[in-house]
Structures are given as structure tokens and as C-alpha cells.
Design an enzyme around this catalytic site. Structure first.
Site, mmCIF file in Angstrom:
data_model
loop_
_atom_site.group_PDB
_atom_site.id
_atom_site.type_symbol
_atom_site.label_atom_id
_atom_site.label_comp_id
_atom_site.label_asym_id
_atom_site.label_seq_id
_atom_site.Cartn_x
_atom_site.Cartn_y
_atom_site.Cartn_z
ATOM 1 C CB SER A 144 5.973 -2.976 -8.363
ATOM 2 O OG SER A 144 5.614 -4.145 -9.033
ATOM 3 C CG ASP A 198 6.159 -10.305 -4.718
ATOM 4 O OD1 ASP A 198 5.100 -10.213 -5.121
ATOM 5 O OD2 ASP A 198 7.349 -9.321 -4.621
ATOM 6 C CG HIS A 230 4.470 -6.602 -5.160
ATOM 7 N ND1 HIS A 230 5.377 -7.057 -5.774
ATOM 8 C CD2 HIS A 230 4.222 -5.917 -5.966
ATOM 9 C CE1 HIS A 230 5.846 -6.377 -6.500
ATOM 10 N NE2 HIS A 230 4.944 -5.543 -6.551
#
Length: 252
Positions: A144, A198, A230
Site C-alpha cells: 500500500s 481493491d 486491499h
């Protein structure tokens, strides 16, 4: 944007027992080997996501059980606490500022704070290389926000490294950065993995990466994972292990 590790039940049990396992391993005295080890020292730097911490991600290294990783030094640093715009200025562990969630291919970028974070990552890499690790055995990985920082750090590092792995990340800068990428950095391979489901860093943000890297002259392997949100899956980490193994340099 904390890392969520999806794994088979047996892997979940292993992660639950990680504290006990690490205690047992760390309690064993280091015995010098009488045989020459063909594998040179390697270094894996893992950068976590927004609001997470380095120690929370340490169980990842236990999944890399191949003998090629017996001389690997792992580092899981924690980001400093900073106010984050997308969370209404709340202070939390954050490598740099993020202006909006979900992150899209066109989200605004705070390049100044990204570049400041890059300097800190470069200092970690420099310290390990100074300790004797071959730059070709240095790998930077991140999830991320940590994936976005991984990308920036690899592209702006003056030497060729073993590789950079981006998980659910995005491009944290504009095209003007291409002019700052050295010929050595362009030889560092990139692995980019992204879940197609995601909703935090949209898949389109991940898809924008490979074309950018291609224009910049870098090699990028992009892997899409249908149904993955995610988070990072056991399958992604298995592929990362194989990907790094093929790039490790021996001591001979």
C-alpha cells in the site's frame, strides 16, 4: 491501509504461534558452520502501509523458508507519526501524506513528503551496503503506502539493487521524476502485484504503474489477483519468495 494476510488455515496457525516460534529460534546459540556457505548475505527491507507498524509485519519472514534465505537480514521499520490529510489530519504512522482515499490513478500527489521519506529509506539501504551486503542482494518490498514508497525509493536510488516489490501500491509522483532516474536504477527489476477487487487503492492505480515504468526504461512484472481486495495473499508472498530466489547472488 494495514496489511491483511490471507492464508490457508495451517498458515494462520503458524502466524498465531509466531511469538513462541521466534522465542525458540532466538534462544538457540549461533553455531559457526564448518562448511562454506555458497549464499551471500542478502537484505530484505519491508515497508508497511498507512497506520500499521513494522513489528506487526514481521511474521512475513517466517513464510520464506527456502534455504536461500538463511543468510537474509530482514528489516521491518515503522513509519513516524504524522498528520494525514485523507484522515482529516489525524496523526498516525505514515511515511508521507495522502490526500484522498480511495487512491486512483489521478489522485493528487504530495511529492515533497514522498522525497523526504525516500531519503530515510536510502539511509537504511546505505547502512546495509556499508555492512557488506552486495547491492544486487538488496530487495525493497512494500504494501500500500509502503509499496508506493518502495517504488519511489528504488527509482531514485543511485545503484542497481536486487529488486523492488510493490503490493497494492501506486505512483506517488508525476512524470517529471523520470528525468531523475539514473541508468543504474533502471536496471533494478520491479515486481508489482495488485488485487482486482481493491477498493482502497483502486486497481486502475496499480495498472498505471507498468506503462510508466516502461516509459522510464525499467523492467516490471505485473500480476493481477482476481477477487483480492486491499490485502496481501499467501499466493503473492509465495511468488515473491520465488522471484527473489531467482535474483539472489551467490558468494562465489
Amino acid at each position: 491501509m494495514k496489511l491483511k494476510l490471507l492464508a490457508k488455515p495451517i498458515a494462520v496457525i503458524g502466524i498465531t504461534l509466531i511469538g513462541t516460534i521466534l522465542f525458540i529460534l532466538l534462544s538457540q546459540p549461533n553455531q559457526p558452520s564448518s562448511k562454506t556457505d555458497p549464499m551471500a548475505r542478502s537484505f530484505v527491507l519491508w515497508l508497511h502501509g498507512l497506520g500499521d507498524s513494522g513489528p506487526a509485519n514481521e511474521p512475513i519472514k517466517t513464510l520464506f523458508s527456502s534455504p536461500e534465505f538463511r543468510n537474509t537480514v530482514w528489516s521491518f521499520p515503522s513509519a513516524p507519526s504524522n498528520p494525514v490529510t485523507c484522515n482529516y489530519g489525524s496523526v498516525m504512522p505514515s511515511w508521507f501524506d495522502i490526500h484522498e482515499i480511495p487512491v486512483t490513478a489521478d489522485s493528487p500527489k504530495d511529492e515533497s513528503s514522498v522525497l523526504k521519506a525516500v531519503q530515510n529509506v536510502h539511509a537504511m539501504i546505505d547502512k546495509e551496503i556499508a555492512a557488506g551486503t552486495d547491492p544486487n542482494n538488496v530487495f525493497v518490498c512494500g504494501f500500500s503506502q509502503g509499496g508506493a514508497l518502495t517504488l519511489a525509493s528504488i527509482l531514485l536510488y543511485p545503484k542497481t539493487l536486487g529488486g523492488g516489490a510493490v503490493f497494492s501500491g501506486w505512483l506517488p509522483f508525476n512524470t517529471s521524476i523520470i528525468e531523475q532516474i539514473s541508468s543504474n536504477a533502471k536496471r533494478t527489476p520491479i515486481l508489482w502485484s495488485h488485487g482486482m477487487a481493491d477498493r482502497t487503492v483502486l486497481f486502475e492505480a496499480g495498472q498505471a504503474g507498468p506503462p510508466f515504468l516502461e516509459r522510464a526504461g525499467l523492467s516490471c512484472e505485473f500480476k493481477a489477483y482476481p477477487g483480492l481486495g486491499h490485502s496481501i495473499s499467501h499466493e503473492e508472498l509465495q511468488h515473491l519468495e520465488s522471484w527473489i530466489k531467482t535474483r539472489l547472488q551467490s558468494s562465489s
